[in-house]
Design a protein around this motif. Structure first.
Motif, short mmCIF file in Angstrom:
data_model
loop_
_atom_site.label_atom_id
_atom_site.label_comp_id
_atom_site.label_asym_id
_atom_site.label_seq_id
_atom_site.Cartn_x
_atom_site.Cartn_y
_atom_site.Cartn_z
N LYS A 153 -1.43 2.70 15.22
CA LYS A 153 -2.20 3.71 14.47
C LYS A 153 -1.35 4.34 13.38
N THR A 154 -0.09 4.64 13.71
CA THR A 154 0.83 5.20 12.72
C THR A 154 1.08 4.21 11.59
N ASP A 155 1.30 2.95 11.96
CA ASP A 155 1.55 1.91 10.96
C ASP A 155 0.33 1.72 10.06
N TYR A 156 -0.86 1.76 10.67
CA TYR A 156 -2.09 1.61 9.90
C TYR A 156 -2.25 2.75 8.90
N ARG A 157 -2.02 3.97 9.33
CA ARG A 157 -2.13 5.12 8.43
C ARG A 157 -1.12 5.02 7.29
N ARG A 158 0.06 4.53 7.62
CA ARG A 158 1.09 4.35 6.59
C ARG A 158 0.63 3.34 5.55
N LEU A 159 0.07 2.23 6.01
CA LEU A 159 -0.40 1.19 5.09
C LEU A 159 -1.56 1.69 4.22
N CYS A 160 -2.40 2.52 4.80
CA CYS A 160 -3.54 3.04 4.04
C CYS A 160 -3.11 3.96 2.89
N LYS A 161 -1.88 4.47 2.93
CA LYS A 161 -1.38 5.33 1.86
C LYS A 161 -0.46 4.57 0.91
N ALA A 162 -0.34 3.26 1.11
CA ALA A 162 0.60 2.46 0.33
C ALA A 162 0.15 2.27 -1.11
N GLN A 163 1.13 2.14 -1.97
CA GLN A 163 0.86 1.75 -3.36
C GLN A 163 1.01 0.24 -3.54
N LEU A 164 1.79 -0.37 -2.65
CA LEU A 164 1.98 -1.82 -2.67
C LEU A 164 2.08 -2.33 -1.24
N ILE A 165 1.32 -3.38 -0.95
CA ILE A 165 1.41 -4.06 0.34
C ILE A 165 1.65 -5.54 0.07
N VAL A 166 2.72 -6.06 0.62
CA VAL A 166 2.97 -7.51 0.58
C VAL A 166 2.40 -8.11 1.86
N ILE A 167 1.57 -9.13 1.70
CA ILE A 167 1.03 -9.86 2.85
C ILE A 167 1.58 -11.28 2.78
N ASP A 168 2.47 -11.59 3.70
CA ASP A 168 3.15 -12.88 3.70
C ASP A 168 2.40 -13.88 4.57
#
Length: 251
Positions: A153-168
């Motif tokens: 849940k913490t990781d998800y919230r962090r990703l939702c506030k991201a300006q850049l997400i790399v999906i490998d």
């Protein structure tokens, strides 16, 4: 307790760790240079600010989950016709991130896609952006567990506030209907506020084979490709080209 010890204790109470550690050395330096009290105070505060910036950078790099090889200096543009040094420099400048463009790095395994993606993520972190690196499987696992696990849940919230997400390794393995829908809704939620860098060894036409839903795949591509640069990687796998042999090691 002498004056230095008193100041160090006060700094600890105020959580000024860098000042506490450097106050004596900076005071000796200031005395030798004959600088003013204000200049000395400025140096103390600068030492604290610099250390906090370094700690913050290390925290953000740790949260990003960057792979071991993540520095753009390690990326070799030799043989990459679609990514000459001038274009790599443009990517490093991150203007595309400010404009909320996506980047898809496509090509066979071992041609530097992950290194380039991780390098751009590292570059963004260094410039103060909220940037994270996740494999598609890690992302899907977070999406599935976010209602059950505090960590997810913490990781998800962090990703939702991201300006850049790399999906490998996007579309590396087939996804269940539930996983495909979770992934689509995640992209749909963030695509107008977050830039994505995606690495994949499959062309967009092949994504439907992985997701198993043509309508969902079309909708996903519509969102990712609207403002997007697709860079085709070519060449021999770096790992195969530089592979090690046990017989070489033992000889």
């Amino acid at each position: 307790m002498n004056t230095v010890e008193t100041i160090q204790k006060q700094c600890q109470l105020l959580r000024l760790g860098a000042v506490a550690y450097q106050v004596e050395a900076l005071a000796d330096q200031a005395a030798g240079e004959g600088i003013s009290y204000l200049q000395f105070a400025q140096r103390l505060l600068e030492s604290e600010i610099d250390q906090r910036r370094e700690r913050d950078l290390e925290r953000r790099k740790k949260a990003a989950h960057l792979p071991a090889r993540h520095r753009l200096e390690q990326f070799d543009t030799t043989g990459q016709e679609n990514l000459p040094p001038a274009r790599l420099q443009q990517l490093k400048e991150l203007s595309w991130l400010d404009q909320q463009f996506n980047i898809i790095l496509m090509g066979p395994p071992g041609t530097g896609k992950t290194l380039l993606a991780a390098g751009l993520c590292h570059q963004a972190i260094g410039q103060g952006y909220r940037a994270y690196f996740r494999t598609m499987q890690e992302l899907v696992d977070i999406l599935k567990a976010r209602e059950l696990s505090a960590r997810a849940k913490t990781d998800y919230r962090r990703l939702c506030k991201a300006q850049l997400i790399v999906i490998d390794d996007l579309m590396m393995t087939p996804q269940s209907s539930t996983e495909a829908n979770l992934f689509f809704h995640f992209i749909n939620q963030l695509h107008e506020q977050t830039s994505f860098v995606i690495t994949t060894n499959k062309s967009p036409k092949q994504w439907v084979e992985v997701l198993g839903d043509e309508v969902l795949t079309t909708a996903l591509l519509d969102r990712l490709l609207y403002r997007c640069e697709v860079i085709q990687h070519a060449g021999q796998s770096y790992r195969m080209k530089h592979r090690k042999s046990i017989f070489e090691t033992l000889s």
